[in-house]
Design a protein around this motif. Structure first.
Motif, PDB file in Angstrom:
ATOM      1  N   MET A 186       0.845  -1.168   0.000  1.00 23.66           N
ATOM      2  CA  MET A 186       0.000   0.000   0.000  1.00 23.66           C
ATOM      3  C   MET A 186       0.892   1.233   0.000  1.00 23.66           C
ATOM      4  SD  MET A 186      -2.946   1.154   2.695  1.00 23.66           S
ATOM      5  CE  MET A 186      -3.067  -0.512   3.195  1.00 23.66           C
ATOM      6  N   THR A 187       0.464   2.280  -0.682  1.00 22.47           N
ATOM      7  CA  THR A 187       1.263   3.496  -0.758  1.00 22.47           C
ATOM      8  C   THR A 187       0.802   4.508   0.268  1.00 22.47           C
ATOM      9  OG1 THR A 187      -0.197   4.594  -2.319  1.00 22.47           O
ATOM     10  CG2 THR A 187       1.508   3.152  -3.244  1.00 22.47           C
ATOM     11  N   ALA A 188       1.599   5.542   0.425  1.00 19.22           N
ATOM     12  CA  ALA A 188       1.264   6.622   1.357  1.00 19.22           C
ATOM     13  C   ALA A 188       0.098   7.455   0.854  1.00 19.22           C
ATOM     14  CB  ALA A 188       2.480   7.503   1.581  1.00 19.22           C
ATOM     15  N   ALA A 189      -0.328   7.221  -0.363  1.00 20.33           N
ATOM     16  CA  ALA A 189      -1.401   8.018  -0.942  1.00 20.33           C
ATOM     17  C   ALA A 189      -2.698   7.909  -0.148  1.00 20.33           C
ATOM     18  CB  ALA A 189      -1.642   7.605  -2.391  1.00 20.33           C
ATOM     19  N   PHE A 190      -2.913   6.797   0.536  1.00 17.10           N
ATOM     20  CA  PHE A 190      -4.163   6.643   1.272  1.00 17.10           C
ATOM     21  C   PHE A 190      -4.301   7.686   2.364  1.00 17.10           C
ATOM     22  CE2 PHE A 190      -6.171   3.255  -0.700  1.00 17.10           C
ATOM     23  CZ  PHE A 190      -5.243   2.294  -1.043  1.00 17.10           C
ATOM     24  N   GLY A 191      -3.198   8.099   2.962  1.00 18.88           N
ATOM     25  CA  GLY A 191      -3.278   9.096   4.012  1.00 18.88           C
ATOM     26  C   GLY A 191      -3.569  10.486   3.484  1.00 18.88           C
ATOM     27  N   ALA A 192      -3.224  10.741   2.238  1.00 23.29           N
ATOM     28  CA  ALA A 192      -3.356  12.085   1.694  1.00 23.29           C
ATOM     29  C   ALA A 192      -4.624  12.274   0.867  1.00 23.29           C
ATOM     30  CB  ALA A 192      -2.139  12.407   0.846  1.00 23.29           C
ATOM     31  N   HIS A 193      -5.156  11.220   0.310  1.00 26.77           N
ATOM     32  CA  HIS A 193      -6.277  11.357  -0.617  1.00 26.77           C
ATOM     33  C   HIS A 193      -7.332  10.297  -0.330  1.00 26.77           C
ATOM     34  CE1 HIS A 193      -3.859  14.139  -2.866  1.00 26.77           C
ATOM     35  NE2 HIS A 193      -2.895  13.249  -2.895  1.00 26.77           N
ATOM     36  N   PRO A 194      -8.587  10.665  -0.518  1.00 24.30           N
ATOM     37  CA  PRO A 194      -9.640   9.680  -0.308  1.00 24.30           C
ATOM     38  C   PRO A 194      -9.609   8.602  -1.381  1.00 24.30           C
ATOM     39  CG  PRO A 194     -10.550  11.665  -1.268  1.00 24.30           C
ATOM     40  CD  PRO A 194      -9.100  11.951  -0.964  1.00 24.30           C
ATOM     41  N   VAL A 195     -10.065   7.408  -1.021  1.00 23.92           N
ATOM     42  CA  VAL A 195     -10.166   6.331  -1.991  1.00 23.92           C
ATOM     43  C   VAL A 195     -11.307   6.619  -2.962  1.00 23.92           C
ATOM     44  CG1 VAL A 195     -10.596   3.862  -2.279  1.00 23.92           C
ATOM     45  CG2 VAL A 195      -9.180   4.672  -0.391  1.00 23.92           C
ATOM     46  N   HIS A 196     -12.353   7.224  -2.465  1.00 28.39           N
ATOM     47  CA  HIS A 196     -13.474   7.607  -3.304  1.00 28.39           C
ATOM     48  C   HIS A 196     -14.139   8.826  -2.677  1.00 28.39           C
ATOM     49  CE1 HIS A 196     -15.694   5.688  -0.083  1.00 28.39           C
ATOM     50  NE2 HIS A 196     -16.756   6.296  -0.540  1.00 28.39           N
ATOM     51  N   ALA A 197     -14.988   9.482  -3.433  1.00 30.88           N
ATOM     52  CA  ALA A 197     -15.751  10.604  -2.894  1.00 30.88           C
ATOM     53  C   ALA A 197     -17.076  10.672  -3.621  1.00 30.88           C
ATOM     54  CB  ALA A 197     -14.981  11.910  -3.062  1.00 30.88           C
ATOM     55  N   SER A 198     -18.142  10.569  -2.868  1.00 33.64           N
ATOM     56  CA  SER A 198     -19.468  10.716  -3.454  1.00 33.64           C
ATOM     57  C   SER A 198     -19.711  12.195  -3.736  1.00 33.64           C
ATOM     58  CB  SER A 198     -20.530  10.199  -2.485  1.00 33.64           C
ATOM     59  OG  SER A 198     -20.647  11.082  -1.374  1.00 33.64           O
ATOM     60  N   TRP A 199     -20.767  12.498  -4.454  1.00 29.28           N
ATOM     61  CA  TRP A 199     -21.067  13.899  -4.736  1.00 29.28           C
ATOM     62  C   TRP A 199     -21.312  14.642  -3.432  1.00 29.28           C
ATOM     63  CZ3 TRP A 199     -25.554  16.131  -3.138  1.00 29.28           C
ATOM     64  CH2 TRP A 199     -26.604  15.277  -2.813  1.00 29.28           C
TER      65      TRP A 199
ATOM     66  N   TRP B  36      -5.857  11.242  -9.055  1.00 28.74           N
ATOM     67  CA  TRP B  36      -5.904  10.133  -8.114  1.00 28.74           C
ATOM     68  C   TRP B  36      -4.576   9.394  -8.106  1.00 28.74           C
ATOM     69  CZ3 TRP B  36      -9.604  10.062  -4.723  1.00 28.74           C
ATOM     70  CH2 TRP B  36     -10.818  10.644  -5.042  1.00 28.74           C
ATOM     71  N   ARG B  37      -4.105   9.062  -6.930  1.00 32.86           N
ATOM     72  CA  ARG B  37      -2.855   8.318  -6.791  1.00 32.86           C
ATOM     73  C   ARG B  37      -3.111   6.873  -6.390  1.00 32.86           C
ATOM     74  NH1 ARG B  37       0.411  12.904  -3.443  1.00 32.86           N
ATOM     75  NH2 ARG B  37       0.404  14.436  -5.089  1.00 32.86           N
ATOM     76  N   VAL B  38      -4.340   6.537  -6.169  1.00 34.94           N
ATOM     77  CA  VAL B  38      -4.690   5.186  -5.748  1.00 34.94           C
ATOM     78  C   VAL B  38      -4.906   4.336  -6.987  1.00 34.94           C
ATOM     79  CG1 VAL B  38      -6.375   3.788  -4.511  1.00 34.94           C
ATOM     80  CG2 VAL B  38      -5.737   6.025  -3.629  1.00 34.94           C
ATOM     81  N   THR B  39      -4.181   3.236  -7.063  1.00 30.45           N
ATOM     82  CA  THR B  39      -4.344   2.321  -8.190  1.00 30.45           C
ATOM     83  C   THR B  39      -5.321   1.215  -7.790  1.00 30.45           C
ATOM     84  OG1 THR B  39      -2.576   0.833  -7.491  1.00 30.45           O
ATOM     85  CG2 THR B  39      -1.944   2.734  -8.876  1.00 30.45           C
ATOM     86  N   THR B  40      -5.765   0.446  -8.751  1.00 28.73           N
ATOM     87  CA  THR B  40      -6.646  -0.680  -8.431  1.00 28.73           C
ATOM     88  C   THR B  40      -5.911  -1.685  -7.558  1.00 28.73           C
ATOM     89  OG1 THR B  40      -6.089  -1.728 -10.535  1.00 28.73           O
ATOM     90  CG2 THR B  40      -8.118  -0.427 -10.462  1.00 28.73           C
ATOM     91  N   SER B  41      -4.617  -1.819  -7.758  1.00 28.93           N
ATOM     92  CA  SER B  41      -3.819  -2.714  -6.915  1.00 28.93           C
ATOM     93  C   SER B  41      -3.788  -2.208  -5.470  1.00 28.93           C
ATOM     94  CB  SER B  41      -2.398  -2.823  -7.466  1.00 28.93           C
ATOM     95  OG  SER B  41      -1.614  -3.640  -6.636  1.00 28.93           O
ATOM     96  N   ASP B  42      -3.616  -0.898  -5.291  1.00 29.99           N
ATOM     97  CA  ASP B  42      -3.656  -0.311  -3.946  1.00 29.99           C
ATOM     98  C   ASP B  42      -5.004  -0.584  -3.280  1.00 29.99           C
ATOM     99  OD1 ASP B  42      -1.101   0.815  -4.225  1.00 29.99           O
ATOM    100  OD2 ASP B  42      -1.914   2.716  -4.982  1.00 29.99           O
ATOM    101  N   LEU B  43      -6.072  -0.411  -4.046  1.00 31.97           N
ATOM    102  CA  LEU B  43      -7.409  -0.641  -3.510  1.00 31.97           C
ATOM    103  C   LEU B  43      -7.602  -2.113  -3.144  1.00 31.97           C
ATOM    104  CD1 LEU B  43     -10.112   0.557  -2.772  1.00 31.97           C
ATOM    105  CD2 LEU B  43     -10.837   0.243  -5.144  1.00 31.97           C
ATOM    106  N   ASP B  44      -7.143  -3.023  -3.993  1.00 35.54           N
ATOM    107  CA  ASP B  44      -7.228  -4.452  -3.678  1.00 35.54           C
ATOM    108  C   ASP B  44      -6.477  -4.766  -2.383  1.00 35.54           C
ATOM    109  OD1 ASP B  44      -8.769  -4.985  -5.912  1.00 35.54           O
ATOM    110  OD2 ASP B  44      -7.059  -5.652  -7.132  1.00 35.54           O
ATOM    111  N   ASP B  45      -5.285  -4.174  -2.227  1.00 35.15           N
ATOM    112  CA  ASP B  45      -4.503  -4.386  -0.999  1.00 35.15           C
ATOM    113  C   ASP B  45      -5.251  -3.860   0.227  1.00 35.15           C
ATOM    114  OD1 ASP B  45      -2.507  -5.462  -2.573  1.00 35.15           O
ATOM    115  OD2 ASP B  45      -1.224  -3.669  -2.495  1.00 35.15           O
TER     116      ASP B  45
END
Length: 92
Positions: free
Chosen positions: A1-14, A61-70
């Motif tokens: 997993m990358t440090a991106a999770f701390g800085a950016h949301p994985v998703h954001a609804s409207w 977005w800095r989160v990849t599908t691999s990051d999300l799977d992890d």
């Protein structure tokens, strides 16, 4: 997993996006409360909107599908190891 999770949301609804925008407006436009009348508030909001629309760019977005799977695998392991702490179950 990358440090991106701390800085950016994985998703954001409207709704999340509206809340974020409202928070920015609160912090940068209407605080401190130094307005003498509502016309000043409207003027400042319109000026902010014009500037924001002129400078806003798509979020990178800095989160990849691999990051999300992890992340999902970690959540699954945590839920399995600590069922008493889990407030919800992830749907498979």
């Amino acid at each position: 997993m990358t440090a991106a999770f701390g800085a950016h949301p994985v998703h954001a609804s409207w709704l999340n996006q509206v809340e974020i925008y409202s928070s920015v407006v609160q912090r940068k436009v209407v605080s401190p409360h130094d307005f003498t009348d509502l016309a000043q508030v409207g003027d400042r909001l319109r000026a902010f909107e014009d500037r924001y629309n002129a400078t806003a760019q798509p979020f990178q977005w800095r989160v990849t599908t691999s990051d999300l799977d992890d992340l999902l695998a970690r959540l699954d392991r945590h839920a399995a190891d600590h069922p008493e702490e889990s407030s919800f179950r992830l749907a498979a």
